[in-house]
Write a protein that holds these residues in place. Structure first.
Motif, short mmCIF file in Angstrom:
data_model
loop_
_atom_site.label_atom_id
_atom_site.label_comp_id
_atom_site.label_asym_id
_atom_site.label_seq_id
_atom_site.Cartn_x
_atom_site.Cartn_y
_atom_site.Cartn_z
N UNK A 1 0.83 -1.18 0.00
CA UNK A 1 0.00 0.00 0.00
C UNK A 1 0.88 1.25 0.00
N UNK A 2 0.43 2.22 -0.75
CA UNK A 2 1.20 3.46 -0.77
C UNK A 2 0.75 4.38 0.38
N UNK A 3 1.45 5.48 0.52
CA UNK A 3 1.23 6.40 1.64
C UNK A 3 -0.17 7.02 1.60
N UNK A 4 -0.64 7.41 0.43
CA UNK A 4 -1.95 8.05 0.31
C UNK A 4 -3.07 7.07 0.68
N UNK A 5 -2.95 5.82 0.30
CA UNK A 5 -3.95 4.82 0.64
C UNK A 5 -4.01 4.63 2.16
N UNK A 6 -2.86 4.60 2.80
CA UNK A 6 -2.81 4.47 4.26
C UNK A 6 -3.47 5.67 4.93
N UNK A 7 -3.24 6.87 4.40
CA UNK A 7 -3.87 8.06 4.96
C UNK A 7 -5.38 7.99 4.82
N UNK A 8 -5.86 7.56 3.66
CA UNK A 8 -7.30 7.44 3.45
C UNK A 8 -7.93 6.40 4.38
N UNK A 9 -7.25 5.27 4.55
CA UNK A 9 -7.76 4.24 5.46
C UNK A 9 -7.79 4.73 6.90
N UNK A 10 -6.76 5.47 7.30
CA UNK A 10 -6.71 6.02 8.65
C UNK A 10 -7.84 7.01 8.87
N UNK A 11 -8.07 7.88 7.89
CA UNK A 11 -9.15 8.86 8.01
C UNK A 11 -10.50 8.15 8.07
N UNK A 12 -10.69 7.13 7.26
CA UNK A 12 -11.95 6.38 7.28
C UNK A 12 -12.16 5.68 8.63
N UNK A 13 -11.11 5.08 9.18
CA UNK A 13 -11.21 4.41 10.48
C UNK A 13 -11.55 5.41 11.58
N UNK A 14 -10.88 6.55 11.58
CA UNK A 14 -11.15 7.55 12.60
C UNK A 14 -12.55 8.12 12.46
N UNK A 15 -13.01 8.29 11.25
CA UNK A 15 -14.39 8.75 11.05
C UNK A 15 -15.39 7.72 11.58
N UNK A 16 -15.09 6.44 11.40
CA UNK A 16 -15.96 5.38 11.92
C UNK A 16 -15.96 5.39 13.45
N UNK A 17 -14.81 5.62 14.07
CA UNK A 17 -14.74 5.69 15.53
C UNK A 17 -15.54 6.88 16.04
N UNK A 18 -15.41 8.03 15.37
CA UNK A 18 -16.19 9.20 15.74
C UNK A 18 -17.69 8.96 15.60
N UNK A 19 -18.08 8.28 14.52
CA UNK A 19 -19.49 7.95 14.32
C UNK A 19 -19.99 7.00 15.41
N UNK A 20 -19.14 6.08 15.82
CA UNK A 20 -19.51 5.15 16.90
C UNK A 20 -19.76 5.90 18.20
N UNK A 21 -18.97 6.94 18.46
CA UNK A 21 -19.20 7.75 19.67
C UNK A 21 -20.57 8.41 19.63
N UNK A 22 -20.96 8.90 18.46
CA UNK A 22 -22.30 9.48 18.34
C UNK A 22 -23.36 8.42 18.56
N UNK A 23 -23.13 7.21 18.03
CA UNK A 23 -24.09 6.13 18.20
C UNK A 23 -24.18 5.67 19.65
N UNK A 24 -23.07 5.75 20.38
CA UNK A 24 -23.05 5.33 21.78
C UNK A 24 -23.61 6.38 22.73
#
Length: 143
Positions: A1-24
């Protein structure tokens, strides 16, 4: 995986964690100390409450920094020190706010002579909550 793909995956994971906080219940946890006391109140442990309130702020700061780094790739990553200090101050302020409001809510519950509902409360090493009711007869019903 290249650097940009890792950044996108990290941003998507963090957005999912933030969304989970709203759901909780992130918004409920913030609003709860400022509303009138209901007949039954569920209090998360102090640490869990602080984490639930501060996590979306931390995730938003990390996501904003990651998006900015992706859109400005020529900028030196070490030059984001001021951003991280600002994010740290915002998260620390949110944590302090969460602790103070949670302590105030517990004080209001004690002052109002609410009774603990032991059958609905849960205690463990990792997560816990306590349920209080305005009168003993309400303890048998669920939240």
């Amino acid at each position: 995986m290249n650097h940009r793909t890792m950044q996108l995956l990290t941003i998507a994971l963090l957005a999912a964690i933030g969304a989970a906080c709203f759901a909780l219940g992130f918004l409920d946890a913030i609003i709860q100390p400022f509303t009138a006391l209901p007949d039954k109140v569920k209090l998360l442990s102090l640490i869990n409450h602080a984490v639930l309130v501060t996590t979306p702020f931390l995730m938003a700061g990390i996501i904003a920094t990651g998006v900015h780094q992706m859109t400005h790739p020529k900028r030196n990553p070490q030059s984001y020190g001021r951003w991280w200090k600002t994010i740290g101050c915002i998260v620390a302020t949110a944590c302090l706010f969460a602790v103070i409001t949670r302590i105030n809510l517990e004080y209001r519950i004690n002052k109002a002579d609410y009774v603990p509902c032991h059958s609905e409360s849960y205690q463990s090493a990792k997560t816990s909550w306590r349920v209080f009711a305005s009168e003993e007869s309400l303890c048998d019903r669920s939240l």
